[in-house]
Design a protein around this motif. Structure first.
Motif, PDB file in Angstrom:
ATOM      1  N   THR A 131      -8.149 -19.984 -15.787  1.00 46.65           N
ATOM      2  CA  THR A 131      -8.432 -21.412 -15.797  1.00 46.65           C
ATOM      3  C   THR A 131      -7.296 -22.138 -16.514  1.00 46.65           C
ATOM      4  O   THR A 131      -6.873 -21.750 -17.594  1.00 46.65           O
ATOM      5  CB  THR A 131      -9.760 -21.696 -16.524  1.00 46.65           C
ATOM      6  OG1 THR A 131     -10.808 -20.998 -15.863  1.00 46.65           O
ATOM      7  CG2 THR A 131     -10.055 -23.182 -16.542  1.00 46.65           C
ATOM      8  N   GLY A 132      -6.808 -23.179 -15.889  1.00 48.07           N
ATOM      9  CA  GLY A 132      -5.701 -23.921 -16.477  1.00 48.07           C
ATOM     10  C   GLY A 132      -4.340 -23.489 -15.991  1.00 48.07           C
ATOM     11  O   GLY A 132      -3.321 -23.977 -16.480  1.00 48.07           O
ATOM     12  N   ILE A 154      -0.537 -11.502 -14.421  1.00 49.99           N
ATOM     13  CA  ILE A 154       0.111 -12.661 -15.022  1.00 49.99           C
ATOM     14  C   ILE A 154      -0.366 -13.914 -14.312  1.00 49.99           C
ATOM     15  O   ILE A 154      -0.416 -13.956 -13.080  1.00 49.99           O
ATOM     16  CB  ILE A 154       1.642 -12.570 -14.907  1.00 49.99           C
ATOM     17  CG1 ILE A 154       2.181 -11.359 -15.660  1.00 49.99           C
ATOM     18  CG2 ILE A 154       2.308 -13.843 -15.425  1.00 49.99           C
ATOM     19  CD1 ILE A 154       3.657 -11.103 -15.412  1.00 49.99           C
ATOM     20  N   SER A 155      -0.719 -14.931 -15.089  1.00 45.45           N
ATOM     21  CA  SER A 155      -0.952 -16.266 -14.556  1.00 45.45           C
ATOM     22  C   SER A 155       0.256 -17.120 -14.898  1.00 45.45           C
ATOM     23  O   SER A 155       0.781 -17.054 -16.006  1.00 45.45           O
ATOM     24  CB  SER A 155      -2.214 -16.895 -15.147  1.00 45.45           C
ATOM     25  OG  SER A 155      -3.370 -16.358 -14.548  1.00 45.45           O
ATOM     26  N   LYS A 156       0.667 -17.947 -13.941  1.00 44.80           N
ATOM     27  CA  LYS A 156       1.886 -18.727 -14.106  1.00 44.80           C
ATOM     28  C   LYS A 156       1.639 -20.145 -13.622  1.00 44.80           C
ATOM     29  O   LYS A 156       0.897 -20.363 -12.679  1.00 44.80           O
ATOM     30  CB  LYS A 156       3.022 -18.094 -13.305  1.00 44.80           C
ATOM     31  CG  LYS A 156       4.378 -18.755 -13.500  1.00 44.80           C
ATOM     32  CD  LYS A 156       5.437 -18.002 -12.729  1.00 44.80           C
ATOM     33  CE  LYS A 156       6.799 -18.662 -12.891  1.00 44.80           C
ATOM     34  NZ  LYS A 156       7.308 -18.560 -14.268  1.00 44.80           N
ATOM     35  N   GLY A 157       2.308 -21.103 -14.265  1.00 43.35           N
ATOM     36  CA  GLY A 157       2.194 -22.490 -13.832  1.00 43.35           C
ATOM     37  C   GLY A 157       1.039 -23.186 -14.511  1.00 43.35           C
ATOM     38  O   GLY A 157      -0.080 -23.212 -14.006  1.00 43.35           O
ATOM     39  N   LYS A 158       1.282 -23.735 -15.691  1.00 45.56           N
ATOM     40  CA  LYS A 158       0.198 -24.344 -16.456  1.00 45.56           C
ATOM     41  C   LYS A 158      -0.180 -25.697 -15.880  1.00 45.56           C
ATOM     42  O   LYS A 158       0.666 -26.516 -15.569  1.00 45.56           O
ATOM     43  CB  LYS A 158       0.630 -24.499 -17.919  1.00 45.56           C
ATOM     44  CG  LYS A 158      -0.497 -24.930 -18.837  1.00 45.56           C
ATOM     45  CD  LYS A 158      -0.072 -24.856 -20.286  1.00 45.56           C
ATOM     46  CE  LYS A 158      -1.198 -25.251 -21.217  1.00 45.56           C
ATOM     47  NZ  LYS A 158      -0.795 -25.203 -22.628  1.00 45.56           N
ATOM     48  N   ALA A 165      -5.473 -19.151 -24.891  1.00 42.00           N
ATOM     49  CA  ALA A 165      -5.674 -19.330 -23.451  1.00 42.00           C
ATOM     50  C   ALA A 165      -5.114 -20.671 -22.995  1.00 42.00           C
ATOM     51  O   ALA A 165      -5.120 -21.649 -23.752  1.00 42.00           O
ATOM     52  CB  ALA A 165      -7.159 -19.234 -23.114  1.00 42.00           C
ATOM     53  N   PRO A 166      -4.625 -20.763 -21.766  1.00 40.66           N
ATOM     54  CA  PRO A 166      -3.978 -21.997 -21.309  1.00 40.66           C
ATOM     55  C   PRO A 166      -4.899 -23.206 -21.234  1.00 40.66           C
ATOM     56  O   PRO A 166      -4.422 -24.335 -21.162  1.00 40.66           O
ATOM     57  CB  PRO A 166      -3.444 -21.622 -19.915  1.00 40.66           C
ATOM     58  CG  PRO A 166      -4.218 -20.416 -19.511  1.00 40.66           C
ATOM     59  CD  PRO A 166      -4.543 -19.689 -20.763  1.00 40.66           C
TER      60      PRO A 166
END
Length: 634
Positions: free
Chosen positions: A46-47, A65-69, A131-132
Motif C-alpha cells: 500500500t502506498g 520489492i515495491s517501487k514507486g511511492k 512502511a511507505p
C-alpha cells in the motif's frame, strides 16, 4: 451512467503472434494471489505503484520489492485517505542531490501462502525503515531515506539483499538563499543478510572489503582519510547459509582523482565551503547514469555461519577472470547465483583467450578445487559474435542458466542459454524458442530448480523497430519444452469468469470524481518469471489493467472536493483510459485444463495437446534486478 472502455485497448486485441509447439503433459497454472472479491492482485505494498516478486523458497514464502511511492493521496469528505492505484504523475521522478532531502523509492516485502491473508505483501523493515504508507502524529506521510532490496531467501528464513544508508543533514554554509542543509549518507549500497525467524529479526550488514580512501602525505599534499562507504550487495543464499554477491575492493584510479580534488579544493574561508564529505557525496550520486565515484568490484562469498568478534561474517573474494596488472580500467565481477555445493555463477571481466585487446564481460562460474579454494571458470561459447554474457543461477546438478548478447539480423538481441558446469567439454545450449527453432526473440533465464525447470522472460513479437512486448516463460530441460506461461493459465487467471456454458471478461466497476462509473475488462498478463521452487511454484511480475487519473500542470492529482474522488483520464474522444501496472504474481500448478477460450476471434488459444499461441502485451520497462532464487537453512 456506466462508461465502457473500447475493446481496442485490450492487451489481447492489439496483435497476436501464433506459433506451433508440442505441449504434451504441459503443466497448468493459476494465479494464487488473486483476490476473489475485488478481482485484484495482492501484488504491491500500500502506498507504492509497482510490485516485483524476486525469490520463492520451498516453504511457499517469497521476497520482493515495491517501487514507486504514491505521494499523491488525499483525504476524502469523511477524513479517510484515498490511495489511488495510479497515484504517481507520469513525469514524476525521484532524483538525488546534495541540496534536497533523500527520499527512498524502493521497499522490501515478504509474502506467504500460509499468512493470515495468503500472499499479501507485508512490508519488511531494514535499517529502521517504515512502511511507505506510514503517517506521523500530525497525519503527514513519513518520508524514508533508506532504499532497501531483497533478492533471495532460504527455507530457514534468511533473506539477502542490500540497503542504502539513512540521510544525514549537514548545516549549509554557502550563498544559496533559503538553503538550510546539505544532504548526504554514509554509503550508497550495502549488502545485508536478515534472519527473520528470530524476534526481533537479526540484521547482518555485509560490509565490502574496501570502504575507506587513504592518502599518504606527499609534497604539499597533506595526508587524508575519507570514509566512502564502499559498495556491496548480496544476490543469493543457499540452504547452508552461504551467500554470494559482490563488493568494492578498491577505488578506480579516476575516482581517486575526484576524491583528491574534493580534499584539495576544500577551503573553509571561501563563500561556499562544501565539506569534503558533501563533495564526495555529489560524485557518488549518478549523473546521466554515470557515477564519478566508481569501485573495482569483485564477486564475494559470505559464510553466514562464521561470525568474527566484530560481528562480520567470513568473506571470500572470488578471483577475477583476468590479471589487471597496472591497468587503470574498472574491472568487475559479480556473484549472482549459488547452489547447495556453494558453486557460484555470475559474470566477470575477462580477456578472451588471453587477448588483452579483447576485453569482455562474460558469464562465469567459480568452484572449489581439492584444496577448498575457489577457481574461476570462463564460459566459452566458441562464438566471436557474442558481445557479452552472464549467468543468473545454478542448480544442484551443476546446470547454470543465463543469457548472452549478439547481433541477430542486424539487431542486438539477448538469448537464453543453459550450460552443464560438470561437463565443460560441451558448449552452452540455446534452447529452441517455443519449440519452433531459434529466432531473434530476446530471452533471459532467471532461475532453475533441481528438476531442470527454468523460468525467465522472452519477447513475443517480431517487430524490428519497436520495443517488443515480453512474456514469462517456463522451460523444461528434461524434454526441451519451451512454453509461454500465459498459455498455461486457467481462464480465471486470464481475467475471465464463467458465463453460462462459456466465459466472459470479468467486469471491474469504479467511480470517479464526476460520480459516474467506469466499467472495464479485467486483464492479467505474466511478463516476467523470476523464481521457481521445487514444487513448481513460480513468482514474478504480471501486468494488471487499472484506470488512469487526471493531473494538473504541476503534477497534482485532480480531486472533486465534494466527494473526495479523483477524475479519470480521458482520451481524445472523451472516453476513460486504462493502463497496465506491474504487480507481483504467484503462480501455482493446478489440475484441469489451460484456458481454451478467447474473446478475440482471430486468436488461436493454447490447447494442452495442440497448437500454442502467444498474445501481445505492452513492453514492460522493468528495472534490472539481480533477482535471486533463494533457499536457506541454519
Amino acid at each position: 451512467m456506466k462508461l465502457k472502455l473500447d475493446r481496442a485497448l485490450s492487451l489481447v486485441a492489439i496483435s497476436v503472434l501464433s506459433v506451433i509447439g508440442s505441449a504434451q503433459a504441459a503443466p497448468v497454472y493459476e494465479i494464487d494471489n488473486l483476490d476473489e472479491v475485488t478481482y485484484d492482485l495482492r501484488g504491491t505494498l500500500t502506498g507504492t505503484r509497482s510490485g516485483y516478486a524476486l525469490g520463492v523458497d520451498n516453504n511457499d514464502e517469497l521476497v520482493g520489492i515495491s517501487k514507486g511511492k504514491k505521494k499523491l493521496s488525499t483525504e476524502d469528505i469523511e477524513g479517510g485517505i484515498i490511495d489511488v492505484e495510479d497515484g504517481i504523475a507520469p513525469a514524476e521522478q525521484i532524483t538525488y542531490s546534495i541540496y534536497t532531502p533523500i527520499e527512498a523509492n524502493n521497499f522490501t516485502f515478504t509474502a506467504a501462502a500460509n499468512a493470515a491473508e495468503a500472499w499479501k505483501p507485508a512490508f519488511f523493515s531494514i535499517a529502521g525503515t517504515t512502511a511507505p504508507d506510514t503517517l506521523d502524529a500530525e497525519g503527514e506521510q513519513v518520508v524514508n531515506s533508506v532504499d532497501s532490496y531483497f533478492y533471495g531467501m532460504n527455507s530457514s528464513g534468511i533473506k539477502v539483499g542490500a540497503y542504502s544508508a539513512p540521510e544525514q543533514k549537514i548545516p549549509y554554509e554557502g550563498t544559496i538563499e533559503d538553503q538550510e542543509y546539505w544532504y548526504i549518507r554514509d554509503f550508497e549500497l550495502r549488502g545485508v543478510a536478515v534472519q527473520s525467524n528470530e524476534s526481533p529479526a537479526i540484521e547482518l550488514p555485509l560490509i565490502p572489503p574496501y570502504t575507506t580512501f587513504t592518502r599518504e602525505a606527499s609534497g604539499d599534499k597533506p595526508a587524508a582519510t575519507v570514509e566512502l562507504g564502499g559498495w556491496s550487495s548480496a544476490s543469493a543464499v543457499n540452504e547452508s547459509n552461504i551467500a554470494t554477491g559482490y563488493g568494492s575492493t578498491e577505488l578506480a584510479s579516476f575516482s581517486k582523482d575526484r576524491v583528491n580534488l574534493c580534499i584539495d579544493n576544500y577551503n573553509p574561508d571561501v563563500d561556499n565551503p562544501a565539506p569534503i564529505d558533501v563533495c564526495v557525496q555529489a560524485d557518488q550520486y549518478p549523473v546521466n547514469n554515470r557515477r564519478n565515484i566508481q569501485y573495482q568490484t569483485r564477486a564475494l562469498v559470505w559464510d553466514l555461519n562464521t561470525i568474527d568478534a566484530e560481528g562480520k561474517p567470513l568473506v571470500t573474494e572470488l578471483p577475477l577472470g583476468l590479471t589487471p596488472g597496472d591497468s587503470t580500467l574498472v574491472f568487475t565481477a559479480q556473484g549472482l547465483g549459488i547452489n547447495s555445493q556453494a558453486d557460484v555463477v555470475g559474470r566477470s571481466h575477462v580477456y578472451r583467450n588471453g587477448d588483452t585487446n579483447n576485453l569482455r564481460q562474460d558469464a562465469a562460474f567459480w568452484k572449489k578445487d581439492a584444496n577448498g579454494v575457489y577457481q574461476y571458470n570462463w564460459v566459452d561459447f566458441k562464438d566471436n559474435d557474442i558481445l557479452a554474457s552472464m549467468s543468473y543461477d545454478i542448480n544442484d546438478d551443476g546446470l547454470m542458466v543465463g543469457s548472452y548478447q549478439k547481433y541477430i539480423g542486424g539487431y542486438l538481441r539477448s538469448k537464453f542459454f543453459i550450460f552443464d558446469t560438470n561437463n565443460t567439454t560441451e558448449l552452452p545450449v540455446t534452447p529452441d524458442d517455443f519449440n519452433i527453432g531459434l529466432s531473434d526473440l530476446s530471452s533471459k533465464a532467471k532461475d532453475i530448480n533441481n528438476k531442470g525447470q527454468v523460468v525467465g522472460q522472452i519477447e513475443v513479437t517480431y517487430d524490428k523497430e519497436k520495443p517488443r512486448p515480453k512474456a514469462g516463460f517456463l522451460y523444461n530441460h528434461a524434454d526441451k519444452e519451451f512454453l509461454n506461461i500465459n498459455n498455461l493459465l486457467v481462464c480465471e487467471s486470464k481475467g475471465y469468469e464463467a458465463s453460462g456454458d462459456s466465459w466472459a471478461r470479468k467486469k471491474i466497476t469504479i467511480q470517479d470524481g464526476t460520480g459516474e462509473e467506469l466499467t472495464y475488462d479485467s486483464e492479467f498478463y505474466v511478463v516476467e518469471a523470476n523464481s521457481i521452487n521445487e514444487d513448481g511454484t513460480i513468482v514474478g511480475t504480471a501486468f494488471i489493467r487499472k484506470p488512469q487519473y487526471q493531473f494538473d500542470l504541476l503534477g497534482n492529482l485532480i480531486i472533486n472536493e465534494e466527494n473526495g474522488l479523483p477524475y479519470f483520464a480521458l482520451d481524445g474522444n472523451g472516453n476513460p483510459v486504462t493502463s497496465y501496472l506491474p504487480r507481483m504474481v504467484v503462480l501455482k500448478p493446478t489440475s484441469g485444463e489451460a484456458c481454451s477460450y478467447t474473446d478475440v476471434p482471430e486468436e488461436k488459444p493454447y490447447v494442452r495437446q495442440g497448437a500454442a499461441s502467444l498474445s501481445w502485451l505492452f513492453a514492460l520497462p522493468l528495472l534490472w534486478l539481480r533477482r535471486r532464487k533463494v533457499k536457506l537453512a541454519k
